[in-house]
Write a protein that holds these residues in place. Sequence first.
Motif, short mmCIF file in Angstrom:
data_model
loop_
_atom_site.label_atom_id
_atom_site.label_comp_id
_atom_site.label_asym_id
_atom_site.label_seq_id
_atom_site.Cartn_x
_atom_site.Cartn_y
_atom_site.Cartn_z
N SER A 1 -6.22 124.39 29.47
CA SER A 1 -5.95 125.28 28.34
C SER A 1 -5.26 126.57 28.78
O SER A 1 -4.58 127.22 27.99
N PHE A 2 -5.46 126.94 30.05
CA PHE A 2 -4.88 128.18 30.56
C PHE A 2 -3.70 127.91 31.50
O PHE A 2 -3.18 128.83 32.14
N GLY A 3 -3.28 126.66 31.61
CA GLY A 3 -2.11 126.32 32.41
C GLY A 3 -2.41 125.97 33.86
O GLY A 3 -1.49 125.81 34.66
N PHE A 4 -3.68 125.83 34.20
CA PHE A 4 -4.08 125.55 35.58
C PHE A 4 -4.47 124.09 35.76
O PHE A 4 -4.77 123.38 34.80
N PHE A 5 -4.52 123.66 37.02
CA PHE A 5 -5.01 122.32 37.36
C PHE A 5 -5.52 122.34 38.80
O PHE A 5 -5.35 123.34 39.52
N LYS A 6 -6.16 121.26 39.22
CA LYS A 6 -6.66 121.13 40.58
C LYS A 6 -5.74 120.18 41.36
O LYS A 6 -5.80 118.97 41.17
N PRO A 7 -4.88 120.70 42.25
CA PRO A 7 -3.97 119.82 42.98
C PRO A 7 -4.67 118.89 43.96
O PRO A 7 -4.13 117.85 44.34
N TYR A 8 -5.88 119.27 44.38
CA TYR A 8 -6.63 118.44 45.31
C TYR A 8 -7.95 118.01 44.69
O TYR A 8 -9.01 118.06 45.32
N ARG A 9 -7.87 117.57 43.45
CA ARG A 9 -9.06 117.12 42.72
C ARG A 9 -9.75 115.97 43.44
O ARG A 9 -10.97 115.84 43.43
N GLU A 10 -8.95 115.11 44.04
CA GLU A 10 -9.49 113.96 44.77
C GLU A 10 -8.68 113.75 46.04
O GLU A 10 -7.57 114.28 46.19
N ASP A 11 -9.24 113.01 46.96
CA ASP A 11 -8.59 112.73 48.23
C ASP A 11 -7.55 111.64 48.03
O ASP A 11 -7.89 110.49 47.75
N LYS A 12 -6.27 112.00 48.18
CA LYS A 12 -5.18 111.03 48.03
C LYS A 12 -4.59 110.63 49.37
O LYS A 12 -3.50 110.08 49.44
N GLY A 13 -5.33 110.94 50.45
CA GLY A 13 -4.85 110.57 51.77
C GLY A 13 -4.07 111.67 52.46
O GLY A 13 -3.64 111.49 53.60
N GLY A 14 -3.90 112.81 51.79
CA GLY A 14 -3.24 113.96 52.41
C GLY A 14 -4.27 115.05 52.65
O GLY A 14 -5.17 114.89 53.48
N VAL A 15 -4.15 116.13 51.92
CA VAL A 15 -5.16 117.20 51.99
C VAL A 15 -6.48 116.66 51.45
O VAL A 15 -6.50 115.95 50.44
N ALA A 16 -7.56 116.98 52.12
CA ALA A 16 -8.88 116.52 51.68
C ALA A 16 -9.22 117.13 50.32
O ALA A 16 -8.62 118.12 49.89
N CYS A 17 -10.18 116.54 49.63
CA CYS A 17 -10.59 117.01 48.31
C CYS A 17 -11.04 118.47 48.38
O CYS A 17 -11.85 118.85 49.22
N GLU A 18 -10.48 119.31 47.48
CA GLU A 18 -10.85 120.72 47.41
C GLU A 18 -11.10 121.09 45.95
O GLU A 18 -10.20 121.57 45.25
N PRO A 19 -12.31 120.88 45.45
CA PRO A 19 -12.60 121.18 44.04
C PRO A 19 -12.55 122.66 43.70
O PRO A 19 -12.55 123.02 42.53
#
Length: 231
Positions: A159-177
């Motif tokens: 709603s404010f234009g933000f998102f989590k780029p590392y919501r889950e581990d996609k094999g690159g950067v580890a998950c960073e909630p």
Amino acid sequence: MMTPEQLIGLDQNHLINVVDNSELLGQKFECHHEVLIPIAKLIRQSELDGVPLRVISSYRSFERQAEIWNYKYNNDVELNLRDGTTVNSFELSPKERVDAILHYSAIPGTSRHHWGTDFDVFDAAAIDQGYEVKLTEEEFEDKGPCSRLDEWLDYNLESFGFFKPYREDKGGVACEPWHISYRPIAEKALKEFPLDFLKETLREKDIGGKDNINSRLESLARKYVYNICTE
């Protein structure tokens, strides 16, 4: 838009320094000048909803990222791996050391924090009560100090234009909630990311493992820069 120098953390002219003790922010950090109002609104809403978030890390320069990287590469330190184990850096080959560091630390010039669009956040209530922030997934899971904040972020970020780029581990950067990003500016920054300029810059800088990094920079960028969660 940002210049190549700004995109890799060498120029700070796109930033605004926030020093505001008002009820709106009450925090100190640097961010892209177009992100100030959105992050302020996000913080204010979190306060109104009783889940106050605090920015604990925002803009990071190339030089600061290089300090973090070189400390891990040049010293015999324990490196955290994805499976929860650790390994001593000097037990690894140069390539293995680079790959191990990349689980949790970006190559200087590739961090999204250079853009001023990305923030590491935590539950302000936990910090005010004396909790020592570690930035681990466990802190954002059930019964962790940021479990309520994590749920609030998932419901409100878009709603404010933000998102989590590392919501889950996609094999690159580890998950960073804890890592949030302002999509309208960050998407443009990613599309314009100056890979060739970064390669030239790394050749001139004192960066641990830079020969190994530059020899495969394109593949590392695909895995650790472009490989994000878009939703």
